[in-house]
Design an enzyme around this catalytic site. Structure first.
Site, PDB file in Angstrom:
ATOM      1  N   HIS A 169      72.285  18.398 107.343  1.00 56.15           N
ATOM      2  CA  HIS A 169      72.553  17.420 106.266  1.00 56.15           C
ATOM      3  C   HIS A 169      73.506  18.009 105.222  1.00 56.15           C
ATOM      4  O   HIS A 169      73.467  17.612 104.059  1.00 56.15           O
ATOM      5  CB  HIS A 169      71.265  16.964 105.568  1.00 56.15           C
ATOM      6  CG  HIS A 169      70.204  16.499 106.509  1.00 56.15           C
ATOM      7  ND1 HIS A 169      69.999  15.192 106.837  1.00 56.15           N
ATOM      8  CD2 HIS A 169      69.290  17.211 107.228  1.00 56.15           C
ATOM      9  CE1 HIS A 169      68.997  15.091 107.698  1.00 56.15           C
ATOM     10  NE2 HIS A 169      68.550  16.309 107.962  1.00 56.15           N
ATOM     11  N   SER A 290     100.856  21.839  96.719  1.00 54.92           N
ATOM     12  CA  SER A 290     100.954  20.562  96.015  1.00 54.92           C
ATOM     13  C   SER A 290     102.263  20.541  95.239  1.00 54.92           C
ATOM     14  O   SER A 290     102.715  21.570  94.738  1.00 54.92           O
ATOM     15  CB  SER A 290      99.765  20.440  95.060  1.00 54.92           C
ATOM     16  OG  SER A 290     100.092  19.604  93.966  1.00 54.92           O
ATOM     17  N   LYS A 296      97.440  25.017  94.251  1.00 58.16           N
ATOM     18  CA  LYS A 296      96.791  24.400  95.408  1.00 58.16           C
ATOM     19  C   LYS A 296      97.190  25.019  96.749  1.00 58.16           C
ATOM     20  O   LYS A 296      98.330  25.392  96.959  1.00 58.16           O
ATOM     21  CB  LYS A 296      97.113  22.890  95.468  1.00 58.16           C
ATOM     22  CG  LYS A 296      96.440  22.046  94.438  1.00 58.16           C
ATOM     23  CD  LYS A 296      94.919  22.091  94.477  1.00 58.16           C
ATOM     24  CE  LYS A 296      94.324  21.344  95.645  1.00 58.16           C
ATOM     25  NZ  LYS A 296      94.562  19.898  95.582  1.00 58.16           N
ATOM     26  N   GLU A 303      93.195  18.503 108.068  1.00 60.48           N
ATOM     27  CA  GLU A 303      92.920  17.119 107.647  1.00 60.48           C
ATOM     28  C   GLU A 303      93.576  16.136 108.611  1.00 60.48           C
ATOM     29  O   GLU A 303      93.014  15.091 108.953  1.00 60.48           O
ATOM     30  CB  GLU A 303      93.421  16.880 106.227  1.00 60.48           C
ATOM     31  CG  GLU A 303      92.614  17.642 105.179  1.00 60.48           C
ATOM     32  CD  GLU A 303      93.277  17.581 103.813  1.00 60.48           C
ATOM     33  OE1 GLU A 303      93.432  16.481 103.286  1.00 60.48           O
ATOM     34  OE2 GLU A 303      93.672  18.641 103.304  1.00 60.48           O
TER      35      GLU A 303
END
Ligand code: ARG
Length: 480
Positions: A169, A290, A296, A303
């Site tokens: 979980h 970024s 970043k 992704e």
């Protein structure tokens, strides 16, 4: 039908004798498949070579015509190869690769080319080309999948000392060996390899000689023809042969499942790379920055792999929808098979490479993994310690729950909860020393010795098993 040298280039069409007008521009736009099926040029030419040879062997094509066709096809193949590598596409005016090959063949050898399509239809031709393409393309996917498995295997072997939190979980659950986590994903991919292999027997059947739908009225030998193209078998029914696209469905479904597996690995690693977890750091090669925030380091590659899973499912669903309720044999709806096949294939190939590259070049922060463990993750072990002293598990579970509650009240954790608090709850918690022994990450992990468990010996057993399997099926791989 053919343009001669002094006429403007007209489109060579394999049909139209009884038509007075050509197709409208919009129909041509929707119908033309050359931008997609030009990718099948090698298979189309190979199929044509073997078809001409079979016509010759069974007495329907003179030796001279066959020789001219064979030589002409070699030239066509070379020309197309050069053109595709220079321009990336073919600019021929014809609607599909089958027409292009035949017209170019005619340009090279003249009227002997008019005999090539004897007894053949584009229906069995395009079905054959696609199967041939898949038979050479699928092993490439398999090789890259195997490379990914090897990357996971090698990391699992060299990082066997790292202990990390295991989650259910996405909540801290129990300590595990980091290698156990890596191998869990390798096993998913191993099953993908097995599933890919299982498709081959159904794929490797030659539809050539099925004609448009009824078979071939000339006395050709389909088995000999199929063998000459390296098929394991032939399709047993001509209507099935031209109408079957189950191999595409199987592949797209397979790609979807493989994509799901990659997306789950990608997601685990994305989570572990966040500052909150900080367990992995991706290399520059597999990260992006970024445009606004200089600090970043985004895991875009993974992704995209995660997102691709949805796209594979979409392609697979699209094609099943296309097939559903389709009348028997060939219908033009089937033409989209190649677009979806190539798209999913290319995307999956890239995703597999991103996974291999990201996993092989990432850094794992063993200290951070260890520091992410908390004594609460040993609550199960504490209950098991009570079980070993004869306490029924259900009661033990409850008693440890009471200890957790008490620790919370006192603002401590299970490890720092004073010994007297434990004995007040239940004397079977044992003496101070015995209790302390429970709070060792290594000792905890080492208890899980059952086959497939997270103890070092059980993980080493998995490593051996996977490596043995890997050796039995891998050929010459880059990373070996
Ligand atoms: N481009 C077609 C396809 O890939 C080839 C078969 C065309 N057959 C026909 N009867 N129009 O499906």
């Amino acid at each position: 039908m053919f343009s001669s040298d002094n006429e403007p280039a007209i489109r060579y069409q394999l049909w139209g004798g009884c038509f007075e007008e050509g197709p409208s521009a919009v129909l041509r736009r929707l119908n033309d498949s050359l931008p997609i099926d030009s990718r099948l040029y090698r298979e189309d030419i190979q199929g044509s070579r073997c078809w001409a040879q079979e016509l010759h062997r069974s007495g329907y094509l003179a030796m001279k015509d066959n020789e001219e066709i064979q030589q002409g096809l070699n030239k066509v193949e070379k020309d197309i190869e050069v053109e595709l590598s220079a321009k990336g596409k073919l600019s021929d005016p014809e609607e599909d690769i089958h027409s292009v090959v035949e017209r170019r063949l005619h340009d090279h050898i003249g009227d002997a080319a008019l005999r090539l399509h004897t007894g053949r239809s584009r229906n069995d031709q395009s079905a054959t080309d696609t199967r041939l393409w898949m038979l050479q393309g699928l092993p490439r996917l398999k090789d890259i999948l195997l490379e990914d498995i090897l990357v996971l295997l090698n990391r699992a072997e060299s990082e066997i000392d790292i202990i990390a939190p295991g989650y259910t979980h996405l909540q801290r659950a129990q300590p595990i060996l980091w290698s156990h986590f890596l191998l869990s994903h390798a096993w998913f991919l191993r099953d993908d390899v097995l599933r890919l292999d299982e498709q081959t027997s159904r794929l490797s059947r030659s539809p050539l000689g099925s004609g448009a739908l009824a078979g071939c009225a000339l006395a050709i030998d389909r088995s000999r023809l199929g063998k000459s193209l390296d098929f394991a078998d032939i399709t047993p029914n001509s209507m099935f042969g031209v109408g079957c696209r189950d191999h595409i469905v199987e592949f797209l479904n397979w790609a979807s499942l493989c994509g799901i597996h990659l997306s789950r690995l990608a997601e685990d690693l994305i989570i572990y790379s966040s500052q909150e977890f900080g367990i992995v750091k991706f290399s520059d090669q597999f990260s992006t920055g970024s445009s606004l925030m200089p600090q970043k380091r985004n895991p875009d590659g993974l992704e995209l792999v995660r997102g691709a899973a949805g796209l594979f499912l979409g392609d697979s669903f699209s094609f099943s929808c296309t097939l559903k309720g389709l009348p028997s044999t060939y219908n033009k709806d089937l033409q989209s098979d190649k677009e979806l096949l190539f798209r999913s294939y290319d995307r999956l190939l890239d995703c597999l490479k991103i996974i291999g590259g990201s996993v092989s070049t990432m850094e794992v922060n063993a200290k951070r993994a260890l520091n992410s463990l908390d004594p609460g993750m040993l609550a199960t072990d504490l209950a098991l310690a009570l079980v070993r002293r004869g306490v029924p598990f259900r009661r033990a579970h409850h008693l440890v729950g009471t200890a957790l509650k008490r620790a919370e009240v006192l603002g401590v954790d299970l490890q720092t909860l004073p010994h007297k608090e434990y004995t007040a709850i239940c004397p079977e918690f044992g003496n101070d020393e015995e209790l302390k022994n429970v709070f060792s990450w290594k000792a905890s992990v080492e208890q899980y010795t059952s086959a497939g468990g997270t103890s070092r010996a059980a993980v080493e057993q998995q490593l051996n098993e996977l490596r043995t399997w890997f050796r039995s099926c891998s050929k010459q791989l880059k990373f070996q």
